[in-house]
Design a protein around this motif. Structure first.
Motif, PDB file in Angstrom:
ATOM      1  N   SER A  47       0.829  -1.205   0.000  1.00  0.00           N
ATOM      2  CA  SER A  47       0.000   0.000   0.000  1.00  0.00           C
ATOM      3  C   SER A  47       0.858   1.248   0.000  1.00  0.00           C
ATOM      4  N   LEU A  48       2.093   1.098   0.508  1.00  0.00           N
ATOM      5  CA  LEU A  48       2.987   2.251   0.653  1.00  0.00           C
ATOM      6  C   LEU A  48       4.435   1.801   0.524  1.00  0.00           C
ATOM      7  N   LEU A  49       5.256   2.643  -0.083  1.00  0.00           N
ATOM      8  CA  LEU A  49       6.699   2.426  -0.170  1.00  0.00           C
ATOM      9  C   LEU A  49       7.390   3.514   0.639  1.00  0.00           C
ATOM     10  N   LYS A  50       8.287   3.111   1.538  1.00  0.00           N
ATOM     11  CA  LYS A  50       9.101   4.072   2.283  1.00  0.00           C
ATOM     12  C   LYS A  50      10.465   4.151   1.634  1.00  0.00           C
ATOM     13  N   LEU A  51      10.882   5.347   1.328  1.00  0.00           N
ATOM     14  CA  LEU A  51      12.183   5.550   0.700  1.00  0.00           C
ATOM     15  C   LEU A  51      13.272   5.507   1.762  1.00  0.00           C
ATOM     16  N   THR A  52      14.353   4.789   1.454  1.00  0.00           N
ATOM     17  CA  THR A  52      15.485   4.718   2.376  1.00  0.00           C
ATOM     18  C   THR A  52      16.759   4.648   1.560  1.00  0.00           C
ATOM     19  N   SER A  53      17.893   4.879   2.204  1.00  0.00           N
ATOM     20  CA  SER A  53      19.170   4.814   1.497  1.00  0.00           C
ATOM     21  C   SER A  53      19.598   3.365   1.352  1.00  0.00           C
ATOM     22  N   GLY A  54      20.171   3.036   0.220  1.00  0.00           N
ATOM     23  CA  GLY A  54      20.647   1.680  -0.016  1.00  0.00           C
ATOM     24  C   GLY A  54      22.113   1.532   0.314  1.00  0.00           C
ATOM     25  N   THR A  55      22.637   0.339   0.048  1.00  0.00           N
ATOM     26  CA  THR A  55      24.055   0.088   0.305  1.00  0.00           C
ATOM     27  C   THR A  55      24.933   0.778  -0.735  1.00  0.00           C
ATOM     28  N   THR A  56      24.337   1.144  -1.877  1.00  0.00           N
ATOM     29  CA  THR A  56      25.051   1.909  -2.897  1.00  0.00           C
ATOM     30  C   THR A  56      24.506   3.328  -2.888  1.00  0.00           C
ATOM     31  N   ALA A  57      24.908   4.108  -3.873  1.00  0.00           N
ATOM     32  CA  ALA A  57      24.442   5.498  -3.935  1.00  0.00           C
ATOM     33  C   ALA A  57      22.965   5.587  -4.305  1.00  0.00           C
ATOM     34  N   SER A 101       6.569  12.703   5.934  1.00  0.00           N
ATOM     35  CA  SER A 101       7.021  11.781   4.893  1.00  0.00           C
ATOM     36  C   SER A 101       8.049  10.793   5.426  1.00  0.00           C
ATOM     37  N   HIS A 102       8.666  11.138   6.558  1.00  0.00           N
ATOM     38  CA  HIS A 102       9.646  10.251   7.169  1.00  0.00           C
ATOM     39  C   HIS A 102       8.934   9.242   8.054  1.00  0.00           C
ATOM     40  N   SER A 103       9.552   8.088   8.273  1.00  0.00           N
ATOM     41  CA  SER A 103       8.920   7.000   9.027  1.00  0.00           C
ATOM     42  C   SER A 103       8.460   7.447  10.413  1.00  0.00           C
ATOM     43  N   TYR A 104       9.254   8.260  11.091  1.00  0.00           N
ATOM     44  CA  TYR A 104       8.924   8.750  12.435  1.00  0.00           C
ATOM     45  C   TYR A 104       7.636   9.573  12.408  1.00  0.00           C
ATOM     46  N   GLY A 105       7.555  10.521  11.477  1.00  0.00           N
ATOM     47  CA  GLY A 105       6.365  11.348  11.374  1.00  0.00           C
ATOM     48  C   GLY A 105       5.157  10.581  10.878  1.00  0.00           C
ATOM     49  N   LEU A 106       5.368   9.660   9.960  1.00  0.00           N
ATOM     50  CA  LEU A 106       4.274   8.848   9.433  1.00  0.00           C
ATOM     51  C   LEU A 106       3.635   8.029  10.549  1.00  0.00           C
ATOM     52  N   SER A 107       4.465   7.384  11.373  1.00  0.00           N
ATOM     53  CA  SER A 107       3.963   6.475  12.409  1.00  0.00           C
ATOM     54  C   SER A 107       3.443   7.190  13.643  1.00  0.00           C
ATOM     55  N   GLY A 148      13.539   3.310  16.680  1.00  0.00           N
ATOM     56  CA  GLY A 148      12.822   2.597  15.638  1.00  0.00           C
ATOM     57  C   GLY A 148      13.596   2.614  14.346  1.00  0.00           C
ATOM     58  N   SER A 149      13.004   2.065  13.313  1.00  0.00           N
ATOM     59  CA  SER A 149      13.644   2.012  12.008  1.00  0.00           C
ATOM     60  C   SER A 149      12.570   2.055  10.927  1.00  0.00           C
ATOM     61  N   SER A 150      12.924   2.579   9.767  1.00  0.00           N
ATOM     62  CA  SER A 150      11.972   2.642   8.663  1.00  0.00           C
ATOM     63  C   SER A 150      11.462   1.258   8.295  1.00  0.00           C
ATOM     64  N   GLU A 151      12.302   0.235   8.443  1.00  0.00           N
ATOM     65  CA  GLU A 151      11.940  -1.121   8.016  1.00  0.00           C
ATOM     66  C   GLU A 151      10.895  -1.795   8.893  1.00  0.00           C
ATOM     67  N   GLY A 166      12.628  -9.485   5.889  1.00  0.00           N
ATOM     68  CA  GLY A 166      11.691 -10.379   5.223  1.00  0.00           C
ATOM     69  C   GLY A 166      11.082 -11.377   6.182  1.00  0.00           C
ATOM     70  N   SER A 167       9.902 -11.904   5.842  1.00  0.00           N
ATOM     71  CA  SER A 167       9.202 -12.916   6.639  1.00  0.00           C
ATOM     72  C   SER A 167       8.961 -12.458   8.076  1.00  0.00           C
ATOM     73  N   GLY A 168       8.662 -11.169   8.252  1.00  0.00           N
ATOM     74  CA  GLY A 168       8.339 -10.655   9.576  1.00  0.00           C
ATOM     75  C   GLY A 168       9.534 -10.408  10.473  1.00  0.00           C
ATOM     76  N   VAL A 169      10.750 -10.405   9.906  1.00  0.00           N
ATOM     77  CA  VAL A 169      11.976 -10.216  10.697  1.00  0.00           C
ATOM     78  C   VAL A 169      12.827  -9.124  10.061  1.00  0.00           C
ATOM     79  N   PHE A 170      13.381  -8.245  10.903  1.00  0.00           N
ATOM     80  CA  PHE A 170      14.315  -7.217  10.456  1.00  0.00           C
ATOM     81  C   PHE A 170      15.535  -7.218  11.372  1.00  0.00           C
ATOM     82  N   VAL A 171      16.734  -7.125  10.776  1.00  0.00           N
ATOM     83  CA  VAL A 171      17.988  -7.106  11.540  1.00  0.00           C
ATOM     84  C   VAL A 171      18.660  -5.749  11.329  1.00  0.00           C
TER      85      VAL A 171
END
Length: 386
Positions: free
Chosen positions: A54-64, A102-108, A197-200, A260-265
């Motif tokens: 329903s929603l995509l949260k933008l975050t920085s990846g391991t690359t640029a 728009s940030h995860s903190y404000g959204l939640s 917390g974390s965006s994920e 994935g599968s309900g787990v985040f590290v």
């Protein structure tokens, strides 16, 4: 589905995000009205595997390149429920919105409680600390989800307004120093509750009491959030976060070991601290000095023991010979010198832990979210080393 974007995002970053997420349209809000622009991006529709987000949260990846996190509505609602129950927020409260929604903190903490639980919200038109504090008093807001940069500024103000209705002060987005938390509590008569917390995955931990006054302490897990220590034999370890709020995965490139599968590290290193947890560093922040791994949190803790040092952050700068060199930014008294700090470090730290340079600054640089990036500091403060 929706992809929230910050108004301050650069045009280059925005174009990259729209392309990667295959956006079909862009809605921009001005002073008068919203504008809708149709976009021509990749025509193919992703195969979501049955879990259409329903929603995509933008975050920085391991690359640029940026990447997004996939969320279904039930996961967003689960995070909202966990936050409201853990923090005791209800529709009798009034949230004060100054953090980006728009940030995860404000959204939640702002947007989903408004939509799903009817928690009213007032939005600030100003981001300067004094107008924010004045508006907090004027609007009779009861809950302030803030960032350390605001609380630090509030502590340094004279002639502060009365805040009779404000009952809950939350801090997230960056580490809250114990000195600021203690000073704010003494000056305003209210504790600051650290929120981790974390965006994920949304909320992870929350300091329910707010009077521990210890750097890095983030309290116990949120309601309905389970934390598993990855390495129980280590003094500090990564954790596996399990809850109904964890996102389905990254897009476009998944990383199933991490999310994935309900787990985040998360990359954070946590240590048990009485009835909660303390963040002591990050796996990605480890500095590689000629094969020796340096935890910046250890060097920061040592610098903070020096008389006159009020704040410190340690980061790694590129080195041709040793891969990286340790450097630090320090906020302290006027008579503090780099030579004194380096001598203090050499006396007790291992040679590879001693900073090559110590930069004395008025305050630790942060971005608009109140966060400090070690990578950005490494670019800004160069170290001339072989």
């Amino acid at each position: 589905m929706v992809l929230p974007l910050e108004q301050s995002i650069s045009e280059r970053e925005r174009e990259a995000a729209l392309e990667i997420c295959r956006a079909k349209g862009l809605i921009t809000c001005g002073d008068d009205a919203a504008k809708i622009m149709r976009l021509r991006t990749a025509a193919s529709t992703p195969n979501w595997g049955g879990n259409v987000p329903s929603l995509l949260k933008l975050t920085s990846g391991t690359t640029a390149a940026p990447r997004a996190i996939r969320f279904r509505s039930e996961q967003l609602l689960a995070d909202c429920e966990q936050i409201c129950r853990t923090m005791g927020i209800s529709d009798v409260d009034l949230n004060f919105g100054v953090i980006p929604v728009s940030h995860s903190y404000g959204l939640s903490n702002l947007l989903t409680p408004l939509i799903a639980r009817g928690v009213p919200m007032v939005l600030s038109r100003d981001r300067l600390p004094r107008p924010v504090l004045i508006d907090l008093a004027r609007t009779n807001a009861t809950v302030f989800p803030g960032m350390p940069v605001f609380y630090q500024a509030f502590c340094d103000m004279d002639e502060i307004p009365a805040l009779p209705k404000l009952r809950l002060c939350i801090s997230a987005g960056a580490p809250l120093s114990a000195a600021v938390a203690r000073k704010f509590c003494e000056k305003f008569g209210r504790p600051i509750h650290s929120f981790y917390g974390s965006s994920e995955c949304g909320g992870i931990c929350y300091d329910r009491d707010g009077t521990t006054f210890e750097d890095g302490f983030v309290g116990a897990p949120m309601e309905d959030v389970d934390l598993e220590i990855v390495d129980p034999n280590a003094p500090a370890s990564q954790v596996r976060v399990r809850s109904a709020a964890v996102g389905d995965g990254y897009f476009p490139e998944p990383d199933k070991e991490k999310l994935g599968s309900g787990v985040f590290v998360p990359d954070d290193l946590l240590a048990r601290q009485r009835d909660g947890f303390k963040i002591v560093g990050r796996v990605s922040d480890l500095i590689n000095v000629a094969g020796k791994k340096v935890n910046p949190a250890e060097v920061e803790a040592h610098l903070l023991r020096f008389a006159g040092v009020r704040d410190a952050i340690v980061f790694g700068c590129p080195s041709i010979v040793r891969n990286e060199e340790v450097a630090a930014c320090v906020v302290g008294d006027v008579d503090l010198t780099e030579a004194k700090l380096l001598e203090f470090c050499r006396a007790e730290l291992s040679p590879w832990q001693v900073p090559k340079r110590v930069f004395l600054v008025q305050e630790i640089p942060v971005n608009e979210r109140g966060k400090t990036s070690r990578k950005e500091l490494a670019k800004r403060f160069s170290v001339k080393a072989g």
